[in-house]
Design an enzyme around this catalytic site. Structure first.
Site, short mmCIF file in Angstrom:
data_model
loop_
_atom_site.label_atom_id
_atom_site.label_comp_id
_atom_site.label_asym_id
_atom_site.label_seq_id
_atom_site.Cartn_x
_atom_site.Cartn_y
_atom_site.Cartn_z
N LYS A 4 36.10 45.74 41.18
CA LYS A 4 37.20 44.88 40.73
C LYS A 4 38.46 45.74 40.57
O LYS A 4 38.38 46.85 40.01
CB LYS A 4 36.79 44.28 39.37
N SER A 62 36.31 36.22 35.90
CA SER A 62 37.41 36.74 36.69
C SER A 62 37.00 37.75 37.76
O SER A 62 37.81 38.08 38.63
CB SER A 62 38.40 37.41 35.74
N SER A 77 33.26 36.90 32.48
CA SER A 77 33.78 37.29 33.79
C SER A 77 32.84 38.09 34.67
O SER A 77 33.12 38.27 35.86
CB SER A 77 35.09 38.07 33.62
#
Lengths: 65, 470
Positions: free
Chosen positions: B81, B156, B180
């Site tokens: 990420k 996310s 997330s």
């Protein structure tokens, strides 16, 4: 127990922090904020006078595996 | 697609490299080719550092030829990420605001993966500033679900979920502040670990809500998550919240017996709003766990709605404080959704934030008394509804959008507020072909236990082995 947050309150809270709010923010936030505060109100009202954030870390230690 | 090096699990490919049955360069080639093939369909990667990764793979192969290995991840290519800082490289954090200047430090989690021999070959799409549960990103384009590209990935850590599911990386770092890691894991059919608050250092990771943020892996199995956790967990002078609690050998503990463990099944809250198809998959997963010799025990939870709202207050206030400067100077550079969430945090009275922090200790005690006094871990859905489409969850996308968004984090955020570890595990598929995920929730620092049960479940089932046809 809790009142309604007004659009004026939201607009002024943001203005106080020098943040220009987006177009429909005060109306939407006022509605959502009131509901959220009301949902947590009984739990918060039941807190002991002495309750403090550090109790979380103590609870983590006590309850760990 | 099946059968290539990229389809192996992290544990398998690391063993293959160590045994010199595949070179680091060959493994990297396979992953880069796969990433290139799926990117036009998924938009999972924000950047691929092919040249740098190839150079590192060459060095790793030379070390192996000399009989040296750096650690358990020697030569394994990974993408993360785009919110884990690496010195000299910009991190966009999924935003228009960040990503122009190189970072000054390298995240502790990345340093530890590097030291274990991993090779980072790219960075992955994510919700803007990790503040969104769907995978929408108006700056870089929405990430798409490999099981059906019209559907959201969950957020996310959207790119992490999509890329791991599509076999375009063996694993990925995500972050979990309100769900997330677990939401994209559940929606993309992979395994994701939300660790106990403080189990992995947050130093060099973009903050969203400092008292709820956790670093965690998404991978193809519980065993892979155990391997990664063992590499990353432990104290860190750069993060005062990183726990000094000893780090066990998570991989070795996977093989301890699960027979006789008591598994709690909630009688309330986690039963609300559950779609029948999701509920059926969860019921089947319980049968599988019971067949392993575990005892299923119904448990009544305390007031989870208050716990969820308190978690909302903490995230809203802490995120608004972090973003205060940019909200004053660059509000136009935020997407409409994230700006609206931050505005809400700015309007929250300080006393409500403090109340939410004061309530946290008693809430954790009430939860552990209700649950862990009776059972060893809790079994619950990751989310109550089938994975919605991108259109349904976009602004103005459907009349029920607000309710759908609220439901997405209903089962994950309370556990962040309580600081508890939870493992998201694929546990079935709906008739639509979309995966369903369960979460196994443990006491603080009981990652070894939830990984052990997750691993035993995955030895008895095959859900995590299914690959999307993309």
């Amino acid at each position: 127990m809790h009142g309604e947050a007004s659009e004026t309150y939201v607009a002024e809270a943001l203005a106080l922090q020098s943040v220009m709010h987006s177009e429909d923010a005060p109306q939407k936030i006022a509605r959502g904020l009131s509901a959220q505060i009301a949902a947590a109100a009984p739990a918060y009202a039941a807190l002991a006078f002495e309750a403090e954030p550090a109790s979380f870390l103590a609870a983590m230690e006590r309850e760990q595996a | 697609m099946s059968g290539g090096l990229h389809t192996l699990t992290l544990t398998e490919v690391a063993a293959k490299i160590r045994a010199r049955e595949a070179s680091c360069a060959e493994v990297l080639d396979a992953v880069l080719a796969r990433a290139q093939a799926v990117q036009p369909h998924l938009n999972a990667f924000l950047r691929v550092d092919e040249e740098l990764a190839r150079a590192q793979a060459k060095v790793a192969d030379a070390e192996l030829a000399q009989g040296r290995t750096r650690g358990p991840l020697h030569g394994v290519p990974l993408a993360h990420k785009d919110m884990y800082y690496r010195a000299g490289v910009p991190s966009s954090c999924g935003s228009k605001i960040r990503g122009k200047e190189p970072e000054q430090t390298t995240a502790t989690a990345l340093q530890r993966l590097d030291a274990a021999g991993a090779i980072q070959f790219g960075v992955l799409n994510m919700a803007e500033f990790a503040y969104g549960p769907t995978g929408h990103n108006s700056h870089f384009g929405h990430c798409r679900n490999p099981w059906h590209t019209a559907h959201i990935t969950g957020g996310s850590s959207s790119g992490a979920g999509a890329a791991v599911a599509a076999r375009a990386t063996f694993a990925a770092l995500g972050s979990d502040t309100g769900g997330s890691v677990r939401l994209p894991a559940a929606m993309c059919g992979v395994t994701g670990l939300k660790v106990t608050y403080g189990r992995i250092s947050r130093a060099g990771a973009m903050p969203l809500s400092f008292s709820m943020d956790t670093v965690g892996p998404l991978a193809r199995s519980a065993a892979d998550c155990a391997l990664l956790l063992g590499v990353m967990a432990g104290p860190d002078p750069a993060d005062p919240t990183a726990s000094r609690e000893p780090v066990p050998d998570y991989v070795a503990r996977l093989h301890r017996p699960v027979k006789g463990l008591r598994i709690g099944v909630p009688l309330n809250y986690f039963t609300d709003d559950v779609d029948p198809g999701v509920g059926a998959a969860l019921t089947e997963s319980l049968k599988a766990i019971e067949s392993l010799g575990c005892e299923i025990v119904p448990v009544t939870l305390p007031d989870m709605t208050a716990i969820d709202v308190a978690g909302t207050h903490v995230i809203a206030a802490e995120a608004a404080a972090c973003h205060g400067n940019w909200m004053r100077t660059r509000p136009q550079d935020y997407s409409r959704q994230v700006r609206a969430r931050l505005e809400r945090g700015l309007a929250l009275p300080a006393t409500k934030y403090i109340d939410a922090l004061r309530y946290r200790g008693p809430a954790l005690e009430a939860f552990t008394k209700a649950v862990f006094a009776k059972v060893d871990l809790l079994h619950a859905p990751c989310l109550p509804i089938p994975t919605p489409t991108i259109a349904e969850t976009d602004i103005g996308g459907s009349p029920t959008m607000d309710r759908t968004l609220a439901l997405l984090t209903k089962f994950t955020r309370p556990l962040n507020y309580l600081g508890l570890p939870a493992l998201a595990v694929p546990c079935g598929f709906l008739a639509s072909g979309m995966p369903v995920g369960m979460q196994l929730v443990g006491r603080p620092f009981a990652e070894d236990l939830i990984l052990r049960v997750g691993h035993a479940f995955q030895q008895a089932t095959e859900w995590q082995q299914r690959e999307p046809r993309i």
